[in-house]
Design an enzyme around this catalytic site. Sequence first.
Site, short mmCIF file in Angstrom:
data_model
loop_
_atom_site.label_atom_id
_atom_site.label_comp_id
_atom_site.label_asym_id
_atom_site.label_seq_id
_atom_site.Cartn_x
_atom_site.Cartn_y
_atom_site.Cartn_z
CG ASP A 96 -2.00 -1.05 1.19
OD1 ASP A 96 -2.13 -1.72 0.15
OD2 ASP A 96 -2.72 -1.20 2.19
CE1 TYR A 155 -4.81 -6.91 -2.03
CE2 TYR A 155 -6.87 -5.69 -2.11
CZ TYR A 155 -6.15 -6.80 -1.71
OH TYR A 155 -6.79 -7.81 -1.02
N PRO A 185 -14.23 -10.33 -0.89
CG PRO A 185 -12.79 -11.87 0.08
CD PRO A 185 -13.05 -11.15 -1.21
N1 CAA Z 1 -9.00 9.72 1.86
C1 CAA Z 1 -8.51 10.95 1.58
N2 CAA Z 1 -7.31 11.37 2.00
C2 CAA Z 1 -6.57 10.51 2.72
C3 CAA Z 1 -7.01 9.21 3.06
C4 CAA Z 1 -8.29 8.84 2.59
N3 CAA Z 1 -8.79 7.62 2.85
N4 CAA Z 1 -6.05 8.61 3.76
C5 CAA Z 1 -5.05 9.47 3.88
N5 CAA Z 1 -5.36 10.63 3.26
C6 CAA Z 1 -4.54 11.84 3.13
C7 CAA Z 1 -4.05 12.33 4.48
O1 CAA Z 1 -5.01 13.15 5.09
C8 CAA Z 1 -2.80 13.11 4.08
O2 CAA Z 1 -3.18 14.33 3.52
P1 CAA Z 1 -2.27 15.66 3.65
O3 CAA Z 1 -0.94 15.30 3.03
O4 CAA Z 1 -3.01 16.72 2.91
O5 CAA Z 1 -2.17 15.89 5.11
C9 CAA Z 1 -2.24 12.29 2.93
O6 CAA Z 1 -3.35 11.51 2.42
C10 CAA Z 1 -1.14 11.38 3.39
O7 CAA Z 1 -1.66 10.45 4.34
P2 CAA Z 1 -0.72 9.43 5.04
O8 CAA Z 1 0.24 10.16 5.94
O9 CAA Z 1 -1.52 8.36 5.66
O10 CAA Z 1 0.08 8.87 3.79
P3 CAA Z 1 0.97 7.64 3.63
O11 CAA Z 1 1.39 7.73 2.20
O12 CAA Z 1 1.98 7.50 4.68
O13 CAA Z 1 -0.04 6.38 3.82
C11 CAA Z 1 -1.67 4.81 3.15
C12 CAA Z 1 -1.12 6.22 3.00
C13 CAA Z 1 -0.55 3.78 2.95
C14 CAA Z 1 -2.67 4.64 2.09
C15 CAA Z 1 -2.27 4.57 4.54
O14 CAA Z 1 -3.22 5.57 4.77
C16 CAA Z 1 -2.95 3.22 4.63
O15 CAA Z 1 -2.32 2.21 4.94
N6 CAA Z 1 -4.26 3.15 4.31
C17 CAA Z 1 -5.03 1.88 4.34
C18 CAA Z 1 -5.08 1.26 2.98
C19 CAA Z 1 -5.96 0.04 3.07
O16 CAA Z 1 -7.14 0.08 3.37
N7 CAA Z 1 -5.38 -1.14 2.76
C20 CAA Z 1 -6.12 -2.38 2.82
C21 CAA Z 1 -5.17 -3.48 3.19
S1 CAA Z 1 -6.03 -4.97 3.57
C22 CAA Z 1 -6.55 -5.51 2.08
O17 CAA Z 1 -6.20 -5.03 1.07
C23 CAA Z 1 -7.52 -6.67 2.11
C24 CAA Z 1 -8.75 -6.33 1.40
O18 CAA Z 1 -8.93 -6.84 0.29
C25 CAA Z 1 -9.73 -5.45 1.99
#
Ligand code: CAA
Length: 248
Positions: A96, A155, A185
């Site tokens: 991710d 993904y 899922p």
């Molecule tokens: N919507 C809008 N903005 C978002 C956001 C969202 N959902 N999440 C984060 N942001 C924004 C933040 O507010 C921040 O904004 P600013 O720079 O303006 O402040 C910016 O994005 C950066 O955020 P992060 O510091 O979190 O950035 P990062 O690059 O370090 O991490 C990420 C980003 C990796 C996506 C992290 O938020 C994360 O892990 N998210 C979850 C992703 C997810 O759901 N993965 C599922 C894994 S399980 C799976 O995949 C199984 C399945 O099938 C369901």
Amino acid sequence: MDKQNKRIVLVTGATGGLGTAMCKELYKDGYHVVGNYHTKEKAEAWLKTMKAEGFDIQLFHGDVSDFDSAGAMIKKIEAEIGPIDTLVNNAGITRDGRLINMKKEDWYAVINTNLNSVFNCSRNVLDGMIERKFGRIINISSVNGQRGQFGQTNYSAAKAGMHGFTKSLAMEVAKYGITVNTISPGYIGTDMVMAVPEKVLAQIVAQVPMGRLGGTHEVAHLVSFLASEETSFITGANYSINGGQHVY
Ligand code: CAA
């Protein structure tokens, strides 16, 4: 079928959270279950636990992201166990991150493991299924392939690609008694999901009308249903199992 007349099921990525639950459920439901693994240390511990719990499941090594490795593994399984009746394309990884930060390696790793693996394994079992006029191919996609997810361009692209694959292949092989379906899922209580930052995961769970993560057994039950003889008219379908997080 194996020597005891049991249908043979191959589950890729068997040692993961969902894979393990699928193997157990399919075994309980009377299938001859064969699993695929990639990491040796994890596989040895997994086999020990399975045996202790009374599950007689064989594991075969193979890198499903590689066509030749997947092919060699399937050949070995068919020589040692018997022809594969059901293939569950379950192996998957996450890398991710927002696209602006995504390394080329993280894009290709996810596309190869989550999507190209579906071609690599399906292509290698299909001739036999056509010959025997029976087959079940079950592709494990994700809610994030249906709706997208911030931080998952790789993904979501791979998981959405599975739907196109399922629908097209279903049409091609329907006349041979082979069904091809997708399961999508939502957020299930696996190590993969638990690796999502706690705060982010709490926000995601808050969007789930059921108010909780799914259980691995809930997905496994659906896999076993689609593997059964009685689902012979279900093909090209996508089954959502996400607690109401995404409905359409
Ligand atoms: N919507 C809008 N903005 C978002 C956001 C969202 N959902 N999440 C984060 N942001 C924004 C933040 O507010 C921040 O904004 P600013 O720079 O303006 O402040 C910016 O994005 C950066 O955020 P992060 O510091 O979190 O950035 P990062 O690059 O370090 O991490 C990420 C980003 C990796 C996506 C992290 O938020 C994360 O892990 N998210 C979850 C992703 C997810 O759901 N993965 C599922 C894994 S399980 C799976 O995949 C199984 C399945 O099938 C369901």
